[in-house]
Design a protein around this motif. Structure first.
Motif, PDB file in Angstrom:
ATOM      1  N   ASP A   1       9.138  -7.754 -10.611  1.00  0.00           N
ATOM      2  CA  ASP A   1      10.301  -7.198  -9.923  1.00  0.00           C
ATOM      3  C   ASP A   1      10.545  -8.037  -8.672  1.00  0.00           C
ATOM      4  O   ASP A   1       9.876  -7.865  -7.655  1.00  0.00           O
ATOM      5  N   HIS A   2      11.506  -8.959  -8.771  1.00  0.00           N
ATOM      6  CA  HIS A   2      11.794  -9.903  -7.697  1.00  0.00           C
ATOM      7  C   HIS A   2      12.174  -9.176  -6.405  1.00  0.00           C
ATOM      8  O   HIS A   2      11.688  -9.517  -5.321  1.00  0.00           O
ATOM      9  N   ASP A   3      13.038  -8.181  -6.518  1.00  0.00           N
ATOM     10  CA  ASP A   3      13.485  -7.444  -5.328  1.00  0.00           C
ATOM     11  C   ASP A   3      12.341  -6.683  -4.678  1.00  0.00           C
ATOM     12  O   ASP A   3      12.248  -6.607  -3.449  1.00  0.00           O
ATOM     13  N   GLU A   4      11.453  -6.117  -5.510  1.00  0.00           N
ATOM     14  CA  GLU A   4      10.313  -5.377  -4.965  1.00  0.00           C
ATOM     15  C   GLU A   4       9.375  -6.320  -4.214  1.00  0.00           C
ATOM     16  O   GLU A   4       8.856  -5.969  -3.142  1.00  0.00           O
ATOM     17  N   ARG A   5       9.166  -7.517  -4.748  1.00  0.00           N
ATOM     18  CA  ARG A   5       8.321  -8.496  -4.065  1.00  0.00           C
ATOM     19  C   ARG A   5       8.946  -8.889  -2.718  1.00  0.00           C
ATOM     20  O   ARG A   5       8.246  -9.030  -1.726  1.00  0.00           O
ATOM     21  N   ARG A   6      10.256  -9.072  -2.704  1.00  0.00           N
ATOM     22  CA  ARG A   6      10.940  -9.412  -1.450  1.00  0.00           C
ATOM     23  C   ARG A   6      10.777  -8.273  -0.429  1.00  0.00           C
ATOM     24  O   ARG A   6      10.513  -8.532   0.752  1.00  0.00           O
ATOM     25  N   ARG A   7      10.891  -7.029  -0.903  1.00  0.00           N
ATOM     26  CA  ARG A   7      10.722  -5.887   0.008  1.00  0.00           C
ATOM     27  C   ARG A   7       9.292  -5.841   0.558  1.00  0.00           C
ATOM     28  O   ARG A   7       9.079  -5.519   1.725  1.00  0.00           O
ATOM     29  N   THR A   8       8.312  -6.158  -0.281  1.00  0.00           N
ATOM     30  CA  THR A   8       6.915  -6.172   0.152  1.00  0.00           C
ATOM     31  C   THR A   8       6.702  -7.219   1.246  1.00  0.00           C
ATOM     32  O   THR A   8       6.015  -6.972   2.246  1.00  0.00           O
ATOM     33  N   ILE A   9       7.302  -8.382   1.062  1.00  0.00           N
ATOM     34  CA  ILE A   9       7.166  -9.459   2.051  1.00  0.00           C
ATOM     35  C   ILE A   9       7.859  -9.075   3.349  1.00  0.00           C
ATOM     36  O   ILE A   9       7.324  -9.287   4.446  1.00  0.00           O
ATOM     37  N   VAL A  10       9.041  -8.481   3.244  1.00  0.00           N
ATOM     38  CA  VAL A  10       9.770  -8.059   4.448  1.00  0.00           C
ATOM     39  C   VAL A  10       8.996  -6.958   5.180  1.00  0.00           C
ATOM     40  O   VAL A  10       8.912  -6.960   6.409  1.00  0.00           O
ATOM     41  N   ALA A  11       8.418  -6.024   4.432  1.00  0.00           N
ATOM     42  CA  ALA A  11       7.618  -4.962   5.055  1.00  0.00           C
ATOM     43  C   ALA A  11       6.432  -5.564   5.805  1.00  0.00           C
ATOM     44  O   ALA A  11       6.068  -5.106   6.902  1.00  0.00           O
TER      45      ALA A  11
ATOM     46  N   ARG B   1       2.937  -8.091  16.912  1.00  0.00           N
ATOM     47  CA  ARG B   1       2.762  -9.317  17.695  1.00  0.00           C
ATOM     48  C   ARG B   1       4.062  -9.889  18.267  1.00  0.00           C
ATOM     49  O   ARG B   1       4.025 -10.849  19.031  1.00  0.00           O
ATOM     50  N   GLY B   2       5.210  -9.364  17.836  1.00  0.00           N
ATOM     51  CA  GLY B   2       6.476  -9.949  18.267  1.00  0.00           C
ATOM     52  C   GLY B   2       6.864 -11.129  17.394  1.00  0.00           C
ATOM     53  O   GLY B   2       6.106 -11.569  16.524  1.00  0.00           O
ATOM     54  N   ILE B   3       8.041 -11.659  17.655  1.00  0.00           N
ATOM     55  CA  ILE B   3       8.594 -12.722  16.824  1.00  0.00           C
ATOM     56  C   ILE B   3       7.751 -13.998  16.872  1.00  0.00           C
ATOM     57  O   ILE B   3       7.637 -14.721  15.884  1.00  0.00           O
ATOM     58  N   ASP B   4       7.152 -14.278  18.030  1.00  0.00           N
ATOM     59  CA  ASP B   4       6.361 -15.507  18.156  1.00  0.00           C
ATOM     60  C   ASP B   4       5.026 -15.411  17.428  1.00  0.00           C
ATOM     61  O   ASP B   4       4.367 -16.432  17.219  1.00  0.00           O
ATOM     62  N   GLY B   5       4.636 -14.216  17.044  1.00  0.00           N
ATOM     63  CA  GLY B   5       3.342 -14.037  16.401  1.00  0.00           C
ATOM     64  C   GLY B   5       3.376 -14.134  14.891  1.00  0.00           C
ATOM     65  O   GLY B   5       2.348 -13.955  14.241  1.00  0.00           O
ATOM     66  N   ILE B   6       4.547 -14.449  14.338  1.00  0.00           N
ATOM     67  CA  ILE B   6       4.635 -14.475  12.876  1.00  0.00           C
ATOM     68  C   ILE B   6       4.590 -15.914  12.367  1.00  0.00           C
ATOM     69  O   ILE B   6       5.265 -16.793  12.892  1.00  0.00           O
ATOM     70  N   ASN B   7       3.727 -16.161  11.392  1.00  0.00           N
ATOM     71  CA  ASN B   7       3.693 -17.455  10.707  1.00  0.00           C
ATOM     72  C   ASN B   7       3.508 -17.192   9.224  1.00  0.00           C
ATOM     73  O   ASN B   7       3.111 -16.094   8.807  1.00  0.00           O
ATOM     74  N   MET B   8       3.809 -18.195   8.425  1.00  0.00           N
ATOM     75  CA  MET B   8       3.842 -18.010   6.967  1.00  0.00           C
ATOM     76  C   MET B   8       2.463 -17.691   6.403  1.00  0.00           C
ATOM     77  O   MET B   8       2.333 -16.893   5.477  1.00  0.00           O
ATOM     78  N   ARG B   9       1.430 -18.278   6.958  1.00  0.00           N
ATOM     79  CA  ARG B   9       0.082 -18.025   6.443  1.00  0.00           C
ATOM     80  C   ARG B   9      -0.311 -16.563   6.639  1.00  0.00           C
ATOM     81  O   ARG B   9      -0.748 -15.888   5.708  1.00  0.00           O
ATOM     82  N   ASP B  10      -0.126 -16.075   7.868  1.00  0.00           N
ATOM     83  CA  ASP B  10      -0.470 -14.678   8.145  1.00  0.00           C
ATOM     84  C   ASP B  10       0.435 -13.721   7.384  1.00  0.00           C
ATOM     85  O   ASP B  10      -0.007 -12.647   6.949  1.00  0.00           O
ATOM     86  N   LEU B  11       1.684 -14.109   7.235  1.00  0.00           N
ATOM     87  CA  LEU B  11       2.624 -13.262   6.508  1.00  0.00           C
ATOM     88  C   LEU B  11       2.213 -13.139   5.043  1.00  0.00           C
ATOM     89  O   LEU B  11       2.223 -12.043   4.474  1.00  0.00           O
ATOM     90  N   ALA B  12       1.828 -14.251   4.447  1.00  0.00           N
ATOM     91  CA  ALA B  12       1.373 -14.221   3.055  1.00  0.00           C
ATOM     92  C   ALA B  12       0.146 -13.328   2.910  1.00  0.00           C
ATOM     93  O   ALA B  12       0.055 -12.513   1.977  1.00  0.00           O
ATOM     94  N   THR B  13      -0.795 -13.458   3.826  1.00  0.00           N
ATOM     95  CA  THR B  13      -2.015 -12.636   3.798  1.00  0.00           C
ATOM     96  C   THR B  13      -1.663 -11.155   3.932  1.00  0.00           C
ATOM     97  O   THR B  13      -2.164 -10.307   3.181  1.00  0.00           O
ATOM     98  N   GLU B  14      -0.794 -10.833   4.885  1.00  0.00           N
ATOM     99  CA  GLU B  14      -0.395  -9.447   5.114  1.00  0.00           C
ATOM    100  C   GLU B  14       0.301  -8.856   3.894  1.00  0.00           C
ATOM    101  O   GLU B  14       0.127  -7.676   3.567  1.00  0.00           O
TER     102      GLU B  14
END
Length: 198
Positions: free
Chosen positions: A6-16, A25-38
């Motif tokens: 479910d492509h849309d569900e995966r996108r929602r999971t990433i956005v969440a 952490r605020g906007i400066d605390g987000i990076n792709m590696r940590d986002l993928a892990t989260e």
């Protein structure tokens, strides 16, 4: 048989996941590696659903606005006039834990919107739509004798600016933005006691 994704569900999971990191952490605390892990994915997997960090942040902003609009539609329903106007405002204001979280995310994302025309457009379109609805309901309330006659355009500007200020205060100084004080401020503006009378 291969499992359907479910492509849309995966996108929602990433956005969440982005919401959680931004809120923490605020906007400066987000990076792709940590986002993928989260989100529970590999870093490379994110590229299947988003072109990059900018698209993820823009989508996160859109989701905040969509969530607010869904609450507004549920709250306002078929109401008109003063009740519709007050209901709309209440759903944008940081009165609940959910709305305070969204304010925290929105305030962080406004920083990016200052240099990202796409994100600025998302914000400006949403605010313009809210102002238009406010003006419509306010005029209905005046015509129906629910609220005093005021300069509706000026009133809407005062109201929207106040609500945005409340969102900032809810993030930076939560003690100053109790539910009671916010609603009292809203009622002061709607009663025409905030220098918007004709």
């Amino acid at each position: 048989m291969p499992r359907l994704v479910d492509h849309d569900e995966r996108r929602r999971t990433i956005v969440a996941a982005a919401w959680r990191i931004i809120a923490d952490r605020g906007i400066d605390g987000i990076n792709m590696r940590d986002l993928a892990t989260e989100a529970g994915y590999t870093n490379g997997a994110l590229s299947h659903y988003f072109s990059g960090k900018d698209e993820i942040l823009r989508t996160a902003f859109e989701y905040v606005i969509d969530a607010t609009n869904q609450r507004i539609d549920t709250s306002v329903g078929r109401r008109r006039g003063g009740r519709a106007l007050r209901g709309l405002c209440i759903e944008i204001m940081p009165l609940t834990d959910e709305a305070k979280l969204e304010a925290r995310i929105a305030v962080s994302l406004w920083q990016r919107a200052m240099t990202d025309p796409g994100m600025a457009k998302v914000n400006n379109v949403a605010v313009a739509a809210w102002k238009e609805r406010m003006a419509t309901y306010w005029r209905q309330a005046i015509d129906g004798g629910e609220l005093p006659a005021v300069d509706v355009h000026a009133g809407v500007e005062v109201l929207m600016t106040t609500i945005i200020g409340l969102q900032v205060n809810a993030v930076l100084d939560p003690a100053s933005t109790s539910r009671e004080s916010q609603l009292a401020l809203l009622d002061t503006i709607l009663a025409g006691r905030a220098s918007v009378t004709m």
